[in-house]
Design a protein around this motif. Structure first.
Motif, mmCIF file in Angstrom:
data_model
loop_
_atom_site.group_PDB
_atom_site.id
_atom_site.type_symbol
_atom_site.label_atom_id
_atom_site.label_comp_id
_atom_site.label_asym_id
_atom_site.label_seq_id
_atom_site.Cartn_x
_atom_site.Cartn_y
_atom_site.Cartn_z
ATOM 1 N N LEU A 215 30.645 38.196 -25.643
ATOM 2 C CA LEU A 215 31.017 37.568 -26.910
ATOM 3 C C LEU A 215 31.237 38.586 -28.017
ATOM 4 C CD1 LEU A 215 28.425 34.628 -26.949
ATOM 5 C CD2 LEU A 215 30.807 34.552 -26.195
ATOM 6 N N LEU A 216 30.706 39.815 -27.843
ATOM 7 C CA LEU A 216 30.703 40.792 -28.923
ATOM 8 C C LEU A 216 31.734 41.882 -28.722
ATOM 9 C CD1 LEU A 216 26.863 41.321 -29.445
ATOM 10 C CD2 LEU A 216 28.386 39.788 -30.697
ATOM 11 N N ASP A 217 32.202 42.418 -29.844
ATOM 12 C CA ASP A 217 33.003 43.630 -29.823
ATOM 13 C C ASP A 217 32.049 44.805 -29.591
ATOM 14 O OD1 ASP A 217 35.390 45.367 -30.471
ATOM 15 O OD2 ASP A 217 34.036 45.967 -32.088
ATOM 16 N N SER A 218 32.313 45.603 -28.568
ATOM 17 C CA SER A 218 31.358 46.635 -28.159
ATOM 18 C C SER A 218 31.113 47.675 -29.242
ATOM 19 C CB SER A 218 31.857 47.338 -26.894
ATOM 20 O OG SER A 218 33.123 47.933 -27.134
ATOM 21 N N LEU A 219 32.109 47.952 -30.079
ATOM 22 C CA LEU A 219 31.964 49.010 -31.085
ATOM 23 C C LEU A 219 31.201 48.509 -32.306
ATOM 24 C CD1 LEU A 219 32.696 51.885 -32.080
ATOM 25 C CD2 LEU A 219 34.749 50.887 -33.089
ATOM 26 N N THR A 220 31.635 47.396 -32.870
ATOM 27 C CA THR A 220 31.095 46.945 -34.161
ATOM 28 C C THR A 220 29.938 45.962 -34.019
ATOM 29 O OG1 THR A 220 32.701 45.127 -34.236
ATOM 30 C CG2 THR A 220 33.348 47.226 -35.242
ATOM 31 N N GLN A 221 29.769 45.393 -32.816
ATOM 32 C CA GLN A 221 28.704 44.417 -32.548
ATOM 33 C C GLN A 221 28.852 43.126 -33.365
ATOM 34 O OE1 GLN A 221 26.258 44.789 -29.950
ATOM 35 N NE2 GLN A 221 27.934 46.210 -29.551
ATOM 36 N N VAL A 222 30.052 42.864 -33.899
ATOM 37 C CA VAL A 222 30.360 41.523 -34.393
ATOM 38 C C VAL A 222 31.135 40.825 -33.276
ATOM 39 C CG1 VAL A 222 30.396 42.216 -36.806
ATOM 40 C CG2 VAL A 222 32.527 42.248 -35.512
ATOM 41 N N PHE A 223 31.453 39.552 -33.455
ATOM 42 C CA PHE A 223 32.130 38.827 -32.390
ATOM 43 C C PHE A 223 33.530 39.401 -32.132
ATOM 44 C CE2 PHE A 223 29.047 35.637 -33.907
ATOM 45 C CZ PHE A 223 28.401 35.414 -32.704
ATOM 46 N N ASN A 224 34.017 39.212 -30.906
ATOM 47 C CA ASN A 224 35.326 39.752 -30.546
ATOM 48 C C ASN A 224 36.419 38.687 -30.679
ATOM 49 O OD1 ASN A 224 35.039 38.114 -28.268
ATOM 50 N ND2 ASN A 224 34.354 39.790 -26.971
ATOM 51 N N ARG A 225 37.625 39.089 -30.349
ATOM 52 C CA ARG A 225 38.779 38.204 -30.553
ATOM 53 C C ARG A 225 38.698 36.937 -29.689
ATOM 54 N NH1 ARG A 225 45.132 40.091 -30.415
ATOM 55 N NH2 ARG A 225 46.062 38.021 -30.476
ATOM 56 N N ALA A 226 38.264 37.095 -28.439
ATOM 57 C CA ALA A 226 38.167 35.923 -27.556
ATOM 58 C C ALA A 226 37.182 34.899 -28.119
ATOM 59 C CB ALA A 226 37.727 36.361 -26.160
ATOM 60 N N THR A 227 36.069 35.405 -28.660
ATOM 61 C CA THR A 227 35.076 34.502 -29.246
ATOM 62 C C THR A 227 35.643 33.840 -30.499
ATOM 63 O OG1 THR A 227 33.405 36.065 -28.472
ATOM 64 C CG2 THR A 227 32.659 34.323 -29.942
ATOM 65 N N PHE A 228 36.418 34.608 -31.282
ATOM 66 C CA PHE A 228 37.047 34.028 -32.475
ATOM 67 C C PHE A 228 37.983 32.882 -32.102
ATOM 68 C CE2 PHE A 228 40.962 33.933 -35.030
ATOM 69 C CZ PHE A 228 40.436 33.411 -36.209
ATOM 70 N N ASP A 229 38.781 33.079 -31.053
ATOM 71 C CA ASP A 229 39.708 32.025 -30.632
ATOM 72 C C ASP A 229 38.954 30.737 -30.309
ATOM 73 O OD1 ASP A 229 41.845 33.712 -30.942
ATOM 74 O OD2 ASP A 229 41.907 34.333 -28.839
ATOM 75 N N GLU A 230 37.812 30.869 -29.614
ATOM 76 C CA GLU A 230 37.009 29.687 -29.284
ATOM 77 C C GLU A 230 36.420 29.053 -30.548
ATOM 78 O OE1 GLU A 230 34.036 30.533 -26.402
ATOM 79 O OE2 GLU A 230 35.452 31.301 -24.916
ATOM 80 N N ARG A 231 35.906 29.910 -31.451
ATOM 81 C CA ARG A 231 35.269 29.387 -32.668
ATOM 82 C C ARG A 231 36.307 28.735 -33.578
ATOM 83 N NH1 ARG A 231 30.245 30.379 -34.953
ATOM 84 N NH2 ARG A 231 30.064 29.161 -36.876
ATOM 85 N N HIS A 265 38.744 60.259 -34.484
ATOM 86 C CA HIS A 265 38.468 58.868 -34.115
ATOM 87 C C HIS A 265 36.987 58.516 -34.198
ATOM 88 C CE1 HIS A 265 42.517 57.746 -32.877
ATOM 89 N NE2 HIS A 265 42.631 58.947 -32.347
ATOM 90 N N LEU A 266 36.110 59.489 -34.001
ATOM 91 C CA LEU A 266 34.681 59.200 -34.125
ATOM 92 C C LEU A 266 34.338 58.788 -35.553
ATOM 93 C CD1 LEU A 266 33.034 62.007 -31.953
ATOM 94 C CD2 LEU A 266 33.318 59.586 -31.406
ATOM 95 N N ALA A 267 34.992 59.423 -36.520
ATOM 96 C CA ALA A 267 34.781 59.039 -37.921
ATOM 97 C C ALA A 267 35.308 57.625 -38.164
ATOM 98 C CB ALA A 267 35.479 60.027 -38.849
ATOM 99 N N GLY A 268 36.467 57.328 -37.572
ATOM 100 C CA GLY A 268 37.014 55.978 -37.707
ATOM 101 C C GLY A 268 36.104 54.938 -37.087
ATOM 102 N N ASP A 269 35.537 55.269 -35.924
ATOM 103 C CA ASP A 269 34.598 54.342 -35.275
ATOM 104 C C ASP A 269 33.370 54.117 -36.154
ATOM 105 O OD1 ASP A 269 36.306 54.195 -33.168
ATOM 106 O OD2 ASP A 269 35.087 55.365 -31.786
ATOM 107 N N LYS A 270 32.877 55.201 -36.748
ATOM 108 C CA LYS A 270 31.703 55.086 -37.624
ATOM 109 C C LYS A 270 32.012 54.169 -38.811
ATOM 110 C CE LYS A 270 28.759 57.781 -40.735
ATOM 111 N NZ LYS A 270 28.548 59.103 -41.369
ATOM 112 N N ALA A 271 33.179 54.343 -39.397
ATOM 113 C CA ALA A 271 33.568 53.510 -40.537
ATOM 114 C C ALA A 271 33.636 52.039 -40.139
ATOM 115 C CB ALA A 271 34.914 53.972 -41.084
ATOM 116 N N LEU A 272 34.219 51.754 -38.979
ATOM 117 C CA LEU A 272 34.316 50.367 -38.518
ATOM 118 C C LEU A 272 32.935 49.746 -38.342
ATOM 119 C CD1 LEU A 272 37.183 50.685 -35.881
ATOM 120 C CD2 LEU A 272 37.261 49.302 -37.954
ATOM 121 N N LYS A 273 32.008 50.514 -37.767
ATOM 122 C CA LYS A 273 30.656 49.987 -37.540
ATOM 123 C C LYS A 273 29.933 49.715 -38.858
ATOM 124 C CE LYS A 273 29.557 53.284 -34.496
ATOM 125 N NZ LYS A 273 28.791 54.061 -33.496
ATOM 126 N N VAL A 274 30.042 50.649 -39.791
ATOM 127 C CA VAL A 274 29.359 50.489 -41.076
ATOM 128 C C VAL A 274 29.941 49.306 -41.849
ATOM 129 C CG1 VAL A 274 28.931 51.567 -43.320
ATOM 130 C CG2 VAL A 274 28.685 52.911 -41.225
#
Length: 375
Positions: A215-231, A265-274
């Motif tokens: 159900l979760l996006d592995s990087l940000t730990q919020v819900f992913n697109r598939a879960t959004f479609d269901e919700r 990209h590691l900096a970009g990943d960090k920004a997305l998570k924060v």
């Protein structure tokens, strides 16, 4: 999703122009290759396979992190699909073996329990018979003493009764030893049942973790697109039924590509998570947030109407803007653009989404770091 990435890689190869100086690819194709590599390695992190399949996936992810040539990506996508199929088969085999083993254990315990019940009943009846026999002989001795027969006869009768009582006591001791073995077997059975409960609990926990991970996006730990479609489908049906206000917002991180280009990209990943963590903390528990893809997030806000729709989204925008990002000792201000809409009579879910997407497009064209609403 892997099939979509495979198609993108193949299409890019087919449409790719001739290399400049036979060495350097055009920048658009380099960017596409990097994007595909990033997306593939993030997809791999969502897979939870162990054993040889897990090891091969880890090797491929390491390759992707270091960069893979565009020509190799289609075959790599197909290889990943094969690994997922093999991983699914492996998990199915393991599940089958576990459930078969559990079923055999339950059958064994059930059989042993029935045997133990029969044995317990038999011992109870034997105890009862022995007790009745002891009481009968004790009563006989009492009667003999009351009748006062000749001494020799009394001696003989009591001797016979005592001999029978000794035999009964010997049987009773044997019965006690049998009971000890029975209790030992019951303790072993209880231990086996507890072990089965632990194994089943661990299995259920692993399934629950896998389900939650899906159900979760592995990087940000919020819900992913598939879960959004269901919700979205769920909230849309609820809106149709109750006509309670429902707000949909699409959020895009401004100039996110420049963060990846300048700091990696590691900096970009960090920004997305924060940013994802900050948005999750800012929104209400009843609100829903998901990563839609890349640097885009979507938010569903039930019960929010035209009079108060801007308040939570403005708060969200200001919270993100105030995050003190630092990359390589550089202070970087990150802002977001938001397009939002309210569901209208006659709307389909897709129409509302497209309206919010159009509002986001206007927000970015109007200078970013702003909210545009189509209500």
């Amino acid at each position: 999703r892997l099939l979509e990435l495979y198609q993108q890689a193949v299409r890019s190869l087919l449409l790719r122009p001739v290399k400049l100086n036979d060495q350097v690819e055009l920048s658009d194709h380099v960017l596409l290759r990097n994007k595909l590599c990033d997306e593939l390695q993030r997809l791999i992190t969502e897979l939870d396979f162990t054993g040889p399949v897990g090891e091969k996936l880890a090797e491929i992810r390491a390759q992707l992190l270091h960069g893979v040539a565009l020509e190799a990506l289609p075959q790599l996508c197909l290889g990943l699909i094969e690994l997922i199929i093999e991983g699914a088969r492996q998990e199915r085999r393991e599940s089958h073996l576990f459930l078969t083993s559990l079923n055999d254990s339950i059958s064994s315990v059930h059989l042993r329990l029935n045997e133990s019940l029969d044995e317990g009943r038999a011992m109870h009846e034997q105890h009862q018979r022995a007790g009745d026999e002891i009481h009968r002989h004790l009563d006989s001795i009492s009667q003999q003493l009351e009748l006062s027969p000749p001494y020799e006869q009394l001696k003989q009768n009591i001797g016979q009764s005592l001999s029978v009582l000794q035999t009964l006591l010997l049987e009773r001791n044997q019965l006690l030893a049998r009971e000890q073995r029975f209790l030992h077997d019951m303790a072993a059975m209880e231990q086996k049942i507890n072990l089965m409960k632990e194994e089943t609990s661990e299995y259920k926990k692993r399934i629950a973790q896998q389900k939650h991970k899906l159900l979760l996006d592995s990087l940000t730990q919020v819900f992913n697109r598939a879960t959004f479609d269901e919700r979205l489908d769920l909230e849309y049906k609820r809106w149709l039924r109750y006509q309670a206000p429902l707000c949909l917002a699409i959020i895009d991180i401004d100039h996110f590509k420049s963060i990846n280009d300048r700091f990696g990209h590691l900096a970009g990943d960090k920004a997305l998570k924060v940013i994802a963590r900050a948005m999750s903390r800012t929104l209400r528990e009843t609100d829903f947030i998901a990563r839609y893809g890349g640097d885009e997030f979507v938010v569903l806000l039930p019960g929010v109407d035209a009079s108060n729709s801007l308040t939570p989204l403005e708060k969200l925008r200001n919270v993100v803007k105030s995050i003190p990002f630092r990359f390589k000792d550089d202070r970087v201000e990150i802002t977001i653009s938001i397009g939002m809409t309210l569901f209208r009579n006659g709307d389909s879910a897709m129409e509302a989404f497209e309206r919010a997407d159009q509002a986001l497009y206007e927000a970015k064209n109007d200078g970013r770091d702003r909210i545009v609403q189509h209500v």
